[in-house]
Design a protein around this motif. Sequence first.
Motif, PDB file in Angstrom:
ATOM      1  N   SER A 176     -17.527  96.294  64.016  1.00  0.00           N
ATOM      2  CA  SER A 176     -18.236  95.658  62.904  1.00  0.00           C
ATOM      3  C   SER A 176     -18.109  94.118  62.973  1.00  0.00           C
ATOM      4  O   SER A 176     -19.435  93.357  63.047  1.00  0.00           O
ATOM      5  CB  SER A 176     -18.039  96.012  61.573  1.00  0.00           C
ATOM      6  N   TRP A 177     -16.926  93.673  63.370  1.00  0.00           N
ATOM      7  CA  TRP A 177     -16.782  92.101  63.388  1.00  0.00           C
ATOM      8  C   TRP A 177     -17.358  91.738  64.591  1.00  0.00           C
ATOM      9  O   TRP A 177     -17.756  90.496  64.562  1.00  0.00           O
ATOM     10  CB  TRP A 177     -15.088  92.021  63.237  1.00  0.00           C
ATOM     11  N   LEU A 178     -17.175  92.298  65.475  1.00  0.00           N
ATOM     12  CA  LEU A 178     -17.685  91.680  66.906  1.00  0.00           C
ATOM     13  C   LEU A 178     -19.446  91.852  66.949  1.00  0.00           C
ATOM     14  O   LEU A 178     -19.763  90.934  67.425  1.00  0.00           O
ATOM     15  CB  LEU A 178     -17.114  92.692  68.059  1.00  0.00           C
ATOM     16  N   LEU A 179     -19.739  92.916  66.431  1.00  0.00           N
ATOM     17  CA  LEU A 179     -21.286  92.846  66.364  1.00  0.00           C
ATOM     18  C   LEU A 179     -21.703  91.812  65.394  1.00  0.00           C
ATOM     19  O   LEU A 179     -22.811  91.110  65.962  1.00  0.00           O
ATOM     20  CB  LEU A 179     -21.668  94.157  65.723  1.00  0.00           C
ATOM     21  N   ALA A 180     -20.912  91.235  64.445  1.00  0.00           N
ATOM     22  CA  ALA A 180     -21.547  90.140  63.686  1.00  0.00           C
ATOM     23  C   ALA A 180     -21.313  88.774  64.448  1.00  0.00           C
ATOM     24  O   ALA A 180     -22.042  87.886  64.085  1.00  0.00           O
ATOM     25  CB  ALA A 180     -20.660  90.193  62.311  1.00  0.00           C
ATOM     26  N   GLN A 181     -20.458  88.641  65.265  1.00  0.00           N
ATOM     27  CA  GLN A 181     -20.288  87.473  66.450  1.00  0.00           C
ATOM     28  C   GLN A 181     -21.375  87.283  67.439  1.00  0.00           C
ATOM     29  O   GLN A 181     -21.232  86.466  68.102  1.00  0.00           O
ATOM     30  CB  GLN A 181     -18.979  87.350  66.924  1.00  0.00           C
ATOM     31  N   GLN A 182     -21.990  88.385  67.721  1.00  0.00           N
ATOM     32  CA  GLN A 182     -23.119  88.303  68.721  1.00  0.00           C
ATOM     33  C   GLN A 182     -23.955  87.342  68.500  1.00  0.00           C
ATOM     34  O   GLN A 182     -24.785  87.232  67.487  1.00  0.00           O
ATOM     35  CB  GLN A 182     -23.746  89.788  68.960  1.00  0.00           C
ATOM     36  N   ARG A 183     -24.442  86.355  69.615  1.00  0.00           N
ATOM     37  CA  ARG A 183     -25.420  85.484  69.468  1.00  0.00           C
ATOM     38  C   ARG A 183     -26.769  85.839  69.576  1.00  0.00           C
ATOM     39  O   ARG A 183     -26.990  86.939  69.905  1.00  0.00           O
ATOM     40  CB  ARG A 183     -25.148  84.355  70.530  1.00  0.00           C
ATOM     41  N   ALA A 184     -27.792  85.021  68.931  1.00  0.00           N
ATOM     42  CA  ALA A 184     -28.949  85.533  68.979  1.00  0.00           C
ATOM     43  C   ALA A 184     -29.675  85.900  70.310  1.00  0.00           C
ATOM     44  O   ALA A 184     -30.652  86.866  70.422  1.00  0.00           O
ATOM     45  CB  ALA A 184     -29.892  84.311  68.185  1.00  0.00           C
ATOM     46  N   ASP A 185     -29.037  85.167  71.295  1.00  0.00           N
ATOM     47  CA  ASP A 185     -29.716  85.498  72.774  1.00  0.00           C
ATOM     48  C   ASP A 185     -29.119  86.976  73.421  1.00  0.00           C
ATOM     49  O   ASP A 185     -29.607  87.343  74.269  1.00  0.00           O
ATOM     50  CB  ASP A 185     -29.619  84.712  73.610  1.00  0.00           C
ATOM     51  N   GLY A 186     -28.232  87.613  72.510  1.00  0.00           N
ATOM     52  CA  GLY A 186     -27.623  88.768  72.842  1.00  0.00           C
ATOM     53  C   GLY A 186     -26.201  88.685  73.586  1.00  0.00           C
ATOM     54  O   GLY A 186     -25.446  89.598  74.030  1.00  0.00           O
ATOM     55  N   SER A 187     -25.710  87.572  73.882  1.00  0.00           N
ATOM     56  CA  SER A 187     -24.564  87.092  74.382  1.00  0.00           C
ATOM     57  C   SER A 187     -23.318  86.934  73.304  1.00  0.00           C
ATOM     58  O   SER A 187     -23.469  86.631  72.267  1.00  0.00           O
ATOM     59  CB  SER A 187     -24.638  85.965  75.312  1.00  0.00           C
ATOM     60  N   TRP A 188     -21.895  86.702  73.682  1.00  0.00           N
ATOM     61  CA  TRP A 188     -20.905  86.489  73.132  1.00  0.00           C
ATOM     62  C   TRP A 188     -20.396  85.045  73.826  1.00  0.00           C
ATOM     63  O   TRP A 188     -20.599  84.906  74.786  1.00  0.00           O
ATOM     64  CB  TRP A 188     -20.040  87.565  72.909  1.00  0.00           C
ATOM     65  N   SER A 189     -19.718  84.333  73.013  1.00  0.00           N
ATOM     66  CA  SER A 189     -18.750  83.114  73.298  1.00  0.00           C
ATOM     67  C   SER A 189     -17.383  83.215  73.034  1.00  0.00           C
ATOM     68  O   SER A 189     -16.972  84.211  71.882  1.00  0.00           O
ATOM     69  CB  SER A 189     -19.384  82.060  72.786  1.00  0.00           C
ATOM     70  N   ASP A 190     -16.545  82.364  73.507  1.00  0.00           N
ATOM     71  CA  ASP A 190     -15.198  82.757  73.364  1.00  0.00           C
ATOM     72  C   ASP A 190     -14.541  81.551  73.303  1.00  0.00           C
ATOM     73  O   ASP A 190     -14.903  80.525  74.206  1.00  0.00           O
ATOM     74  CB  ASP A 190     -14.555  83.611  74.034  1.00  0.00           C
ATOM     75  N   ARG A 191     -13.070  81.382  72.890  1.00  0.00           N
ATOM     76  CA  ARG A 191     -12.441  80.031  72.539  1.00  0.00           C
ATOM     77  C   ARG A 191     -11.439  79.968  74.120  1.00  0.00           C
ATOM     78  O   ARG A 191     -10.898  79.024  74.292  1.00  0.00           O
ATOM     79  CB  ARG A 191     -11.564  79.869  71.453  1.00  0.00           C
ATOM     80  N   TRP A 192     -11.201  80.982  74.743  1.00  0.00           N
ATOM     81  CA  TRP A 192     -10.279  81.139  75.672  1.00  0.00           C
ATOM     82  C   TRP A 192     -10.860  81.079  77.017  1.00  0.00           C
ATOM     83  O   TRP A 192     -10.240  81.303  78.114  1.00  0.00           O
ATOM     84  CB  TRP A 192      -9.330  82.307  75.707  1.00  0.00           C
ATOM     85  N   HIS A 193     -12.364  81.084  77.176  1.00  0.00           N
ATOM     86  CA  HIS A 193     -13.010  81.027  78.335  1.00  0.00           C
ATOM     87  C   HIS A 193     -14.453  80.102  78.016  1.00  0.00           C
ATOM     88  O   HIS A 193     -14.780  80.309  77.178  1.00  0.00           O
ATOM     89  CB  HIS A 193     -13.191  82.290  79.075  1.00  0.00           C
ATOM     90  N   VAL A 194     -14.751  79.345  79.018  1.00  0.00           N
ATOM     91  CA  VAL A 194     -15.922  78.620  78.754  1.00  0.00           C
ATOM     92  C   VAL A 194     -17.156  79.425  78.789  1.00  0.00           C
ATOM     93  O   VAL A 194     -18.152  79.198  78.270  1.00  0.00           O
ATOM     94  CB  VAL A 194     -16.013  77.308  79.660  1.00  0.00           C
ATOM     95  N   SER A 195     -17.134  80.350  79.794  1.00  0.00           N
ATOM     96  CA  SER A 195     -18.375  80.979  80.220  1.00  0.00           C
ATOM     97  C   SER A 195     -18.696  82.088  79.082  1.00  0.00           C
ATOM     98  O   SER A 195     -17.879  83.106  79.102  1.00  0.00           O
ATOM     99  CB  SER A 195     -18.162  81.589  81.485  1.00  0.00           C
ATOM    100  N   PRO A 196     -19.880  82.109  78.675  1.00  0.00           N
ATOM    101  CA  PRO A 196     -20.294  83.555  77.935  1.00  0.00           C
ATOM    102  C   PRO A 196     -20.327  84.798  78.647  1.00  0.00           C
ATOM    103  O   PRO A 196     -20.555  85.792  78.142  1.00  0.00           O
ATOM    104  CB  PRO A 196     -21.801  82.957  77.465  1.00  0.00           C
ATOM    105  N   TYR A 197     -20.371  84.642  80.021  1.00  0.00           N
ATOM    106  CA  TYR A 197     -20.464  85.983  80.834  1.00  0.00           C
ATOM    107  C   TYR A 197     -19.077  86.443  80.774  1.00  0.00           C
ATOM    108  O   TYR A 197     -18.995  87.960  80.658  1.00  0.00           O
ATOM    109  CB  TYR A 197     -20.654  85.636  82.411  1.00  0.00           C
ATOM    110  N   TYR A 198     -17.912  85.887  80.703  1.00  0.00           N
ATOM    111  CA  TYR A 198     -16.575  86.569  80.320  1.00  0.00           C
ATOM    112  C   TYR A 198     -16.605  87.010  79.147  1.00  0.00           C
ATOM    113  O   TYR A 198     -16.338  88.537  79.043  1.00  0.00           O
ATOM    114  CB  TYR A 198     -15.650  85.664  80.657  1.00  0.00           C
TER     115      TYR A 198
END
Length: 539
Positions: free
Chosen positions: A386-408
């Motif tokens: 549930s927490w991960l689902l809440a972090q999904q961005r509006a365009d469908g991707s995720w971002s993270d603090r340990w890697h610059v790319s949303p693809y990772y």
Amino acid sequence: MSDPATAGRGDVVAQAGDLVAGLAAQPWGQVSPSIYETGRLVTLAPWLTGHTERLEYLVGAQRADGGWGSHDHYSLVPTLSATEALLGELRRGVPHGGRERIAAAADRGLDALFGWSRRGFDTPLPDMPAIELIVPYLTGGINRHLHHLTRSPLRLLSAWEGTAPLPVPRHMDDQKPAVIAARLRSGAALPEKLHHALEVAGEAAAGARGVPLTPAGTIGASPAATAAWLGTAGKTRPHHPARRHLEAVAGLHGGPVPCGVPITAFERGWVLSWLVRAGVPLRVPDALVAGLGDGLGPEGTPAGPGLPPDADTTSVALYALALLGAPREPGSLWRYRADPHFQTWHGEQGFSTTVNAHVLDCFGQYVTCRPGVRPRYATAMGEVESWLLAQQRADGSWSDRWHVSPYYATMCCVLALDAWGGRESEHAVRRAVRWILAGRRAGGGWGLWRATAEETAYAMQTLLLSRAAREEPARDEAAAGGHAFLLQTAAAGDDPPMWVDKELYIPLAIVRAAILGALNLAQRDPGVTLRIRQSAKRT
């Protein structure tokens, strides 16, 4: 005539075997050189083997605009480090032959830094470990050099005589390094996570009683921190364990040094889990499997000696062990729980989506191996989902603090949710897959700044490992195009660093594992291989 869809399969398997063999042959890990860390060794250890080569590396890596770093948003720390190092070298009296090149590079570095300060450092500062300490520490060093220029002018830098001090960016406290230095002088211990950036304490770091040297001879898995702790003693004690460690690290790239080393558990966990998950046929030596398990303690495992245990390395190591048929109880991860998600380490500022995706993978794979324990992990798995689902961005991707790319980040979250999530995750995964498909660049690759082999591998694994992607009509063609892009570009090795530490870096073996995994998946997928054959006929 060879089949274009499978012609490279044997080569992929052979390369993966070599990669796994390299985990044992190079146990410290394979990491790209760092401008920041190399600059610190120029300043802190000019007596260390490879000093001239480190200077050449800094001068040669400078950009046309005077800065250093692979991208504008991540330029401040490497530019401060390189500029301070070159100014310090000039003050030490660099031999005349290289003096003008070093002075010219330092001049351009100062011009870039003061230009950014006049614009109010308008590029947002990224979320990077210890940046709030490193920037004031390096700014103070540069200002001391500028003050010295006023008293002892250098002809080649005469334009900077009498210059006002370089300011720190707004909202940064320039007294933080002094607080850490005072604590070290008192003999007090520092939180273990600060060992990785011990250099910010300046002279107080030398021989600090509250910071023990590891058996590997490193402080905080950082050449800069180790050199700061060793201090001037390094020049006269060639057999000191820390000096021997630094000599060995300097030999890895012929002078320049990486940001984090050793990273043994980090590298092994990611390489092995990614290759096995992608179905690459492997023979993993028993010693590697045993080593991953032996490194686990009550709080899990650190990425490498001198670093604190963390939930990310621990969860990936446990996931790899479960995939390899040697599951271990993941109870150490409960220590990182911060309802409803998990922290990277105790007291983390911020949060990481990929850490939580890895925890979900770890719990899910362990429950698969030991079905009787499901009740113990089911609640946490549902909360992380549930927490991960809440972090999904509006365009469908995720971002993270340990890697610059949303693809990772998107790959990590999609594969965890697709494998272990419920019905609520299905829609999120489909949105992410469609975001991936819409993001293809000309030439068939994917990337945040430009198409890269690394990010293309993450996009392909998202498409080829998630169940929801199989329903997308464009999936096979996109993956076939990514396969062609990887065959054309992966060997070039010119991808920018995108993993986050004190500076952006590339964990070379880990990225290679992602690429090999993506190639293997494409070459085994019937729909993708059909598209590859059709494309070959057209050309």
